[in-house]
Design a protein around this motif. Sequence first.
Motif, PDB file in Angstrom:
ATOM      1  N   ARG A  79       0.953  -1.210  -0.105  1.00 25.50           N
ATOM      2  CA  ARG A  79      -0.146  -0.058   0.089  1.00 25.50           C
ATOM      3  C   ARG A  79       0.793   1.214   0.250  1.00 25.50           C
ATOM      4  O   ARG A  79       0.493   2.038  -0.596  1.00 25.50           O
ATOM      5  CB  ARG A  79      -1.001  -0.075   1.175  1.00 25.50           C
ATOM      6  N   LEU A  80       2.056   1.207   0.578  1.00 27.22           N
ATOM      7  CA  LEU A  80       2.937   2.361   0.594  1.00 27.22           C
ATOM      8  C   LEU A  80       3.546   2.488  -0.764  1.00 27.22           C
ATOM      9  O   LEU A  80       3.648   3.834  -0.981  1.00 27.22           O
ATOM     10  CB  LEU A  80       3.835   2.232   1.754  1.00 27.22           C
ATOM     11  N   GLY A  81       3.857   1.573  -1.261  1.00 25.99           N
ATOM     12  CA  GLY A  81       4.292   1.811  -2.732  1.00 25.99           C
ATOM     13  C   GLY A  81       3.449   2.288  -3.629  1.00 25.99           C
ATOM     14  O   GLY A  81       3.595   3.135  -4.546  1.00 25.99           O
ATOM     15  N   LEU A  82       2.095   1.743  -3.523  1.00 26.78           N
ATOM     16  CA  LEU A  82       0.898   2.314  -4.390  1.00 26.78           C
ATOM     17  C   LEU A  82       0.756   3.572  -3.855  1.00 26.78           C
ATOM     18  O   LEU A  82       0.539   4.615  -4.973  1.00 26.78           O
ATOM     19  CB  LEU A  82      -0.123   1.498  -4.095  1.00 26.78           C
ATOM     20  N   LEU A  83       0.691   4.190  -2.776  1.00 24.93           N
ATOM     21  CA  LEU A  83       0.352   5.533  -2.517  1.00 24.93           C
ATOM     22  C   LEU A  83       1.331   6.405  -3.117  1.00 24.93           C
ATOM     23  O   LEU A  83       1.280   7.485  -3.580  1.00 24.93           O
ATOM     24  CB  LEU A  83       0.649   5.593  -1.016  1.00 24.93           C
ATOM     25  N   PHE A  84       2.915   6.041  -3.123  1.00 29.38           N
ATOM     26  CA  PHE A  84       3.860   6.738  -3.598  1.00 29.38           C
ATOM     27  C   PHE A  84       3.771   7.103  -5.064  1.00 29.38           C
ATOM     28  O   PHE A  84       3.741   8.345  -5.655  1.00 29.38           O
ATOM     29  CB  PHE A  84       5.365   6.208  -3.464  1.00 29.38           C
ATOM     30  N   LEU A  85       3.177   6.083  -5.807  1.00 28.98           N
ATOM     31  CA  LEU A  85       3.074   6.290  -7.172  1.00 28.98           C
ATOM     32  C   LEU A  85       1.922   6.962  -7.590  1.00 28.98           C
ATOM     33  O   LEU A  85       2.140   7.755  -8.407  1.00 28.98           O
ATOM     34  CB  LEU A  85       2.832   4.677  -7.817  1.00 28.98           C
ATOM     35  N   PRO A 118       8.358   3.854   2.282  1.00 30.39           N
ATOM     36  CA  PRO A 118       8.648   3.295   3.648  1.00 30.39           C
ATOM     37  C   PRO A 118      10.216   3.891   4.271  1.00 30.39           C
ATOM     38  O   PRO A 118      10.183   3.811   5.250  1.00 30.39           O
ATOM     39  CB  PRO A 118       8.507   1.958   3.265  1.00 30.39           C
ATOM     40  N   ALA A 119      11.061   3.820   3.070  1.00 30.73           N
ATOM     41  CA  ALA A 119      12.408   4.398   3.803  1.00 30.73           C
ATOM     42  C   ALA A 119      12.275   5.962   4.148  1.00 30.73           C
ATOM     43  O   ALA A 119      12.904   5.979   5.281  1.00 30.73           O
ATOM     44  CB  ALA A 119      13.328   4.055   2.278  1.00 30.73           C
ATOM     45  N   SER A 120      11.769   6.643   3.667  1.00 32.19           N
ATOM     46  CA  SER A 120      11.670   7.956   4.255  1.00 32.19           C
ATOM     47  C   SER A 120      11.000   8.179   5.356  1.00 32.19           C
ATOM     48  O   SER A 120      11.344   8.943   6.111  1.00 32.19           O
ATOM     49  CB  SER A 120      10.806   8.982   2.872  1.00 32.19           C
ATOM     50  N   PRO A 168      15.903  -4.538  -2.760  1.00 28.97           N
ATOM     51  CA  PRO A 168      16.246  -2.920  -2.798  1.00 28.97           C
ATOM     52  C   PRO A 168      14.998  -2.377  -3.018  1.00 28.97           C
ATOM     53  O   PRO A 168      14.826  -1.251  -2.749  1.00 28.97           O
ATOM     54  CB  PRO A 168      17.390  -2.711  -3.837  1.00 28.97           C
ATOM     55  N   LYS A 169      14.112  -2.773  -3.959  1.00 31.41           N
ATOM     56  CA  LYS A 169      12.920  -2.214  -4.134  1.00 31.41           C
ATOM     57  C   LYS A 169      11.974  -1.890  -3.248  1.00 31.41           C
ATOM     58  O   LYS A 169      11.102  -1.118  -3.291  1.00 31.41           O
ATOM     59  CB  LYS A 169      11.983  -2.891  -5.524  1.00 31.41           C
ATOM     60  N   SER A 170      12.048  -2.693  -2.042  1.00 32.44           N
ATOM     61  CA  SER A 170      11.097  -2.200  -1.108  1.00 32.44           C
ATOM     62  C   SER A 170      11.542  -1.317  -0.323  1.00 32.44           C
ATOM     63  O   SER A 170      10.678  -0.409   0.461  1.00 32.44           O
ATOM     64  CB  SER A 170      11.390  -3.732   0.029  1.00 32.44           C
ATOM     65  N   LEU A 171      12.985  -0.559  -0.289  1.00 31.95           N
ATOM     66  CA  LEU A 171      13.253   0.603   0.399  1.00 31.95           C
ATOM     67  C   LEU A 171      13.846   1.545  -0.467  1.00 31.95           C
ATOM     68  O   LEU A 171      13.805   2.789  -0.206  1.00 31.95           O
ATOM     69  CB  LEU A 171      14.203   0.190   1.246  1.00 31.95           C
ATOM     70  N   PHE A 172      14.091   1.161  -1.787  1.00 30.86           N
ATOM     71  CA  PHE A 172      14.618   2.082  -2.586  1.00 30.86           C
ATOM     72  C   PHE A 172      13.980   2.370  -4.064  1.00 30.86           C
ATOM     73  O   PHE A 172      13.284   1.192  -4.516  1.00 30.86           O
ATOM     74  CB  PHE A 172      16.376   1.889  -2.715  1.00 30.86           C
ATOM     75  N   THR A 173      13.909   3.463  -4.818  1.00 30.29           N
ATOM     76  CA  THR A 173      13.492   3.516  -6.004  1.00 30.29           C
ATOM     77  C   THR A 173      14.197   2.782  -7.046  1.00 30.29           C
ATOM     78  O   THR A 173      15.285   2.048  -6.650  1.00 30.29           O
ATOM     79  CB  THR A 173      13.219   5.182  -6.569  1.00 30.29           C
ATOM     80  N   ASP A 174      13.957   2.804  -8.456  1.00 34.63           N
ATOM     81  CA  ASP A 174      14.406   1.991  -9.482  1.00 34.63           C
ATOM     82  C   ASP A 174      16.013   2.114  -9.563  1.00 34.63           C
ATOM     83  O   ASP A 174      16.603   1.593  -9.867  1.00 34.63           O
ATOM     84  CB  ASP A 174      13.793   2.111 -10.536  1.00 34.63           C
ATOM     85  N   ASP A 175      16.340   3.321  -9.215  1.00 40.33           N
ATOM     86  CA  ASP A 175      17.834   3.852  -9.205  1.00 40.33           C
ATOM     87  C   ASP A 175      18.814   3.274  -8.282  1.00 40.33           C
ATOM     88  O   ASP A 175      19.876   3.467  -8.040  1.00 40.33           O
ATOM     89  CB  ASP A 175      17.904   5.244  -9.279  1.00 40.33           C
ATOM     90  N   THR A 207      22.448   3.400   7.879  1.00 38.25           N
ATOM     91  CA  THR A 207      22.491   2.230   8.612  1.00 38.25           C
ATOM     92  C   THR A 207      21.452   1.579   8.951  1.00 38.25           C
ATOM     93  O   THR A 207      21.208   0.270   8.789  1.00 38.25           O
ATOM     94  CB  THR A 207      23.631   2.256   9.834  1.00 38.25           C
ATOM     95  N   ARG A 208      20.405   2.148   9.241  1.00 35.59           N
ATOM     96  CA  ARG A 208      19.036   1.832   9.676  1.00 35.59           C
ATOM     97  C   ARG A 208      18.362   1.116   8.571  1.00 35.59           C
ATOM     98  O   ARG A 208      17.840   0.072   8.459  1.00 35.59           O
ATOM     99  CB  ARG A 208      18.288   2.736  10.175  1.00 35.59           C
ATOM    100  N   LEU A 209      18.494   1.859   7.336  1.00 36.37           N
ATOM    101  CA  LEU A 209      17.868   1.314   6.051  1.00 36.37           C
ATOM    102  C   LEU A 209      18.642   0.122   5.525  1.00 36.37           C
ATOM    103  O   LEU A 209      17.966  -0.832   5.103  1.00 36.37           O
ATOM    104  CB  LEU A 209      17.943   2.461   5.140  1.00 36.37           C
ATOM    105  N   ARG A 210      19.868   0.140   5.705  1.00 33.33           N
ATOM    106  CA  ARG A 210      20.651  -1.147   4.968  1.00 33.33           C
ATOM    107  C   ARG A 210      20.141  -2.374   6.137  1.00 33.33           C
ATOM    108  O   ARG A 210      20.265  -3.413   5.470  1.00 33.33           O
ATOM    109  CB  ARG A 210      21.935  -0.858   4.997  1.00 33.33           C
ATOM    110  N   ALA A 211      20.092  -2.207   7.260  1.00 35.23           N
ATOM    111  CA  ALA A 211      19.646  -3.133   8.261  1.00 35.23           C
ATOM    112  C   ALA A 211      18.189  -3.633   7.673  1.00 35.23           C
ATOM    113  O   ALA A 211      18.028  -4.974   7.849  1.00 35.23           O
ATOM    114  CB  ALA A 211      20.200  -2.700   9.714  1.00 35.23           C
TER     115      ALA A 211
END
Length: 278
Positions: free
Chosen positions: A3-9, A205-207, A191-198, A178-182
Motif C-alpha cells: 500500500r505504501l508503494g502504491l501510495l507513492f506512485l 517506507p524508507a523515508s 532493494p525495491k522495498s526501500l529504494f526506487t528503481d535507481d 545504517t538503519r535502512l541497510r539493516a
Amino acid sequence: MKRLGLLFLLLGAGIAHAAAQSSGNTSAERPVLRVLLIGNSLIYTNNLPGLLRSMARAQDAGPLFETETYVMPGAELARHWKSGAAAKALEQGHWDFVILQERGGLLACAASPAQKEQDDCRNSLRAHRRFAELAGRHGARVLLLGTWGPDAAWQDNLDRGLRQVARETGATPVMAGTRLRAREAESGGKPKSLFTDDSLHPSLPASLIVAAVLYREMAGKPAHAANLRLDFPLLPPGTRMGDNLPLEHNEALNALARPVTLGADELPPLLEAAQTDH
C-alpha cells in the motif's frame, strides 16, 4: 508495504485521493521545535520535512515541528554554503535543530587520511565546519543525517566518515543509512522495498524510517503508530528545485499536494526499524 508503494506512485503522478482526518493532537500548548534542513534529493524525495511534521502532529504528546528546507538536486553542502541562502536563513532565524545532509556517499572520504586531502572532501569538511560554527553561535543543535552506500563495505566507510565529521564539528551523527541497510537485509535484500528503481533514492517506507529516526533524536522519544495525514506533495527524485527558495515556500510544488491519510497499521515495522540500534 504494498500500500505504501502504491501510495507513492499515485501521489507522484498527481492523482487525487480522498483524505480522512488523522487523530493527531495539534494543541497549541505543545512545544514547537524549529528545524532547518539543508541537503539534496535524499531529503526532498517523498518530502522528508513534511513527513517529520506529520509524524509529530500525529503523536498524543511531545513537540511539533516547524521546518524550513533548502535542497537542490545532487547538491553538496559546499554548494549550499556558496549559495548563501541556507546560511542567511540560519543566521536570521531562531532554530532548535539544523540537519545537514551531504551528497550521497561523499563523506566516506573523511574515513581515509589520503582521501581527506582531495578537493571534494576538503570542501565538504570546510562546509560542515562553517555550518556547524554558525549554528553553534545561534544556539542550534546540529544533526548530521547519514546516507547510504551500495554495499556493506561502502556503508561502513560512510558511517566511519560521518562519525569523524561529527567529532570534528561537535555535531550529532544520525545513522539513518545504517538503519535502512539493516532493514533491507532483514527483508531479504530486496532493494525495491526501500529504494526506487535507481537503488539510490528512498521509497516512501524508507523515508518514513528516516523521519522516525530523526523524530526520535529531536523529540527524545520514539514515535508511536498513528494515522498520518500527508497534506504535502510526495516529490519524486527528479523534481526541480530553486536554489534560494525553501521547499515549504515553493507554491508551484506545494500545489501538487493531494492530501491522504496513511493508516497507523502500516507503520509498526517501520517505526521498529527506526528504533533498533545497529
